[in-house]
Design a protein around this motif. Structure first.
Motif, PDB file in Angstrom:
ATOM      1  N   LYS A 146       0.861  -1.663   0.016  1.00  0.00           N
ATOM      2  CA  LYS A 146       0.005  -0.330  -0.385  1.00  0.00           C
ATOM      3  C   LYS A 146       0.607   1.353   0.028  1.00  0.00           C
ATOM      4  N   VAL A 147       1.603   1.116   0.222  1.00  0.00           N
ATOM      5  CA  VAL A 147       3.254   2.384   0.203  1.00  0.00           C
ATOM      6  C   VAL A 147       2.989   3.194  -1.027  1.00  0.00           C
ATOM      7  N   SER A 148       3.055   4.061  -1.336  1.00  0.00           N
ATOM      8  CA  SER A 148       3.265   4.783  -2.654  1.00  0.00           C
ATOM      9  C   SER A 148       4.523   5.412  -2.640  1.00  0.00           C
ATOM     10  N   VAL A 149       6.094   4.279  -3.082  1.00  0.00           N
ATOM     11  CA  VAL A 149       6.914   4.462  -3.426  1.00  0.00           C
ATOM     12  C   VAL A 149       7.958   5.121  -4.414  1.00  0.00           C
ATOM     13  N   ASP A 150       9.248   5.643  -4.811  1.00  0.00           N
ATOM     14  CA  ASP A 150       9.665   6.064  -5.628  1.00  0.00           C
ATOM     15  C   ASP A 150      10.259   5.196  -5.616  1.00  0.00           C
ATOM     16  N   GLU A 151      10.416   4.478  -6.847  1.00  0.00           N
ATOM     17  CA  GLU A 151      11.560   3.239  -7.351  1.00  0.00           C
ATOM     18  C   GLU A 151      12.597   4.221  -7.735  1.00  0.00           C
ATOM     19  N   LYS A 152      13.021   4.668  -8.532  1.00  0.00           N
ATOM     20  CA  LYS A 152      14.331   5.713  -8.845  1.00  0.00           C
ATOM     21  C   LYS A 152      14.759   5.890  -7.207  1.00  0.00           C
ATOM     22  N   LEU A 153      14.403   5.933  -6.783  1.00  0.00           N
ATOM     23  CA  LEU A 153      14.756   6.054  -5.109  1.00  0.00           C
ATOM     24  C   LEU A 153      15.511   4.730  -3.901  1.00  0.00           C
ATOM     25  N   LEU A 154      14.766   3.697  -4.959  1.00  0.00           N
ATOM     26  CA  LEU A 154      14.832   2.745  -3.791  1.00  0.00           C
ATOM     27  C   LEU A 154      16.238   1.516  -3.761  1.00  0.00           C
ATOM     28  N   PRO A 155      17.697   2.468  -4.182  1.00  0.00           N
ATOM     29  CA  PRO A 155      19.068   2.258  -4.726  1.00  0.00           C
ATOM     30  C   PRO A 155      18.903   0.322  -4.465  1.00  0.00           C
ATOM     31  N   TYR A 156      18.333  -0.255  -3.049  1.00  0.00           N
ATOM     32  CA  TYR A 156      18.572  -2.016  -3.690  1.00  0.00           C
ATOM     33  C   TYR A 156      17.450  -2.376  -3.816  1.00  0.00           C
ATOM     34  N   TYR A 157      15.888  -1.987  -3.455  1.00  0.00           N
ATOM     35  CA  TYR A 157      15.006  -3.573  -3.420  1.00  0.00           C
ATOM     36  C   TYR A 157      14.926  -2.864  -5.218  1.00  0.00           C
ATOM     37  N   GLN A 158      14.840  -1.511  -5.834  1.00  0.00           N
ATOM     38  CA  GLN A 158      14.662  -1.355  -6.806  1.00  0.00           C
ATOM     39  C   GLN A 158      13.027  -1.055  -7.002  1.00  0.00           C
ATOM     40  N   GLY A 159      12.127  -1.411  -6.734  1.00  0.00           N
ATOM     41  CA  GLY A 159      11.236  -1.814  -7.187  1.00  0.00           C
ATOM     42  C   GLY A 159       9.773  -3.009  -5.702  1.00  0.00           C
TER      43      GLY A 159
END
Length: 401
Positions: A146-159
């Motif tokens: 449910k969390v709205s993430v910015d995948e570009k700013l997830l350096p490890y998990y990425q998605g």
């Protein structure tokens, strides 16, 4: 006097401003919390827990409000706890893991921080396996989606598909294989070339093989625990033979004299199985003198040991199951059925190999299979799903004879 007062006020103002600004501890380009966190996560996945903790510690040193690094420290502590048998030491590490998670929660600054915290919580729950751990993992997973993430700013998990992958691993740890397979498939379906596609594909194939192995049979807790293993030990195999194949009852049924059966027992108890959880199973296979599962002479101790934690290769597995088949059928000719052949159907099993006859006996009856490459993989460890599938196929063949 007025000038002196203004000077004091100016000094106080500068001091107050300086206190309110955070002084950077790490200023070199590569010496930053995000970089250390990424290296720490890579070390964590590689099983290098000490290196991972060093990197997370450095990330926290550079920025003591870096939430993800505390989540990393929590995962390291949880995995340390998982590897400890002493409950006192395990409790210490588990307590640390929970404290690090609390610190990570306190430092959440944005949705990406929250996503990483929820995944760390899911993974800690999976490693520690406390009361109601699977339900907790499912809750963390549901919240992460449910969390709205910015995948570009997830350096490890990425998605966000990383959440499905780690939930799949949690189901695999809980022996809930069908749900695990579904989560790995979800990960694969989420995007074509994501970071988690390769590990999810490998985990999906492993889970599918486990489901195939378990299909149509009921295995107990021992069988399900062995099913997820990447390599089966000698102790594990005795448990499968005794608890799942029921060799004690099958062998006993071939001996008509009850007095003879009552007199049978293992010649001795090897020192390395005195406190082993599969001690009774080891002694049962020793009692029936299952070839390939005899004690081995240890040069260090100058004693015969069972070596219950040694991995079983596919060649050894074929050798052991061949002997079980011979004992159950009474057909001694099976032991030499393929002697004298010049050409082997498997490039990695020569006709002169001590495993050749056993491998041919197992593959010609469909009890074990070769690889798609054409090899038998004779020297590679047999995994849990392969072992259970072989036991299942052997059961079927026994019913034919």
């Amino acid at each position: 006097m007025k000038r002196a007062w203004l000077f004091v006020m100016a000094v106080l103002l500068v001091a107050a401003t300086g206190c309110s600004q955070k002084v950077a501890r790490c200023t070199a380009p590569e010496d930053n919390p995000a970089h250390h966190y990424l290296r720490g996560m890579e070390a964590l996945e590689a099983g290098k827990l000490e290196l991972a903790m060093e990197k997370f510690d450095r990330a926290v040193y550079c920025d003591d409000e870096f939430s993800a690094a505390y989540g990393g420290k929590a995962m390291v502590a949880a995995l340390r706890a998982k590897g400890l048998s002493d409950p006192r030491y395990r409790d210490v590490e588990a307590r640390q893991a929970r404290e690090f998670l609390e610190r990570a929660d306190d430092q959440i600054d944005n949705d990406n921080d929250r996503f990483e915290f929820l995944l760390a919580s899911l993974r800690v729950a999976t490693a520690l396996k406390g009361q109601g751990w699977l339900e907790s993992a499912e809750q963390f997973y549901a919240k992460a989606l449910k969390v709205s993430v910015d995948e570009k700013l997830l350096p490890y998990y990425q998605g966000k598909e990383a959440a499905s992958y780690f939930m799949g691993l949690a189901y695999l740890e809980a022996y809930t294989f069908r749900k695990a397979e579904d989560k790995f498939r979800e990960t694969l379906d989420s995007r074509k070339m994501g970071k988690w596609n390769a590990p999810a594909d490998q985990a999906w194939k492993k889970t599918s093989k486990i489901l195939r192995a378990l299909g149509g049979i009921t295995v107990g807790d021992v069988g399900r625990k062995i099913a997820v293993k990447d390599s089966v030990s000698r102790g594990d195999l005795t448990a499968l033979l005794v608890d799942e194949l029921k060799v004690e009852q099958l062998f006993a049924g071939r001996i008509p004299a009850k007095s003879q059966l009552a007199a049978m027992k293992a010649e001795f108890t090897p020192a390395d199985v005195l406190t082993h959880p599969f001690r009774d199973e080891v002694l049962t296979t020793m009692k029936w003198k299952v070839r390939g599962l005899e004690p081995k002479f240890d040069q260090t101790t100058k004693a015969y040991l069972f070596k219950p934690d040694d991995s079983v290769t596919r060649g050894e597995m074929a050798f052991i199951l061949e002997d079980v088949l011979i004992k159950l059928t009474g057909n001694e000719k099976l032991a030499t059925a393929f002697f004298g052949q010049d050409r082997s159907p498997f490039p990695d099993v020569k006709a002169t190999s001590p495993y050749y006859n056993a491998v041919l006996n197992m593959t010609s009856r469909g009890i074990m299979e070769g690889d798609l490459s054409g090899e038998f993989r004779v020297a590679e460890p047999v995994d849990g799903a392969e072992a259970i599938l072989a036991i299942r196929m052997l059961q079927q063949k026994i019913n034919i004879y």
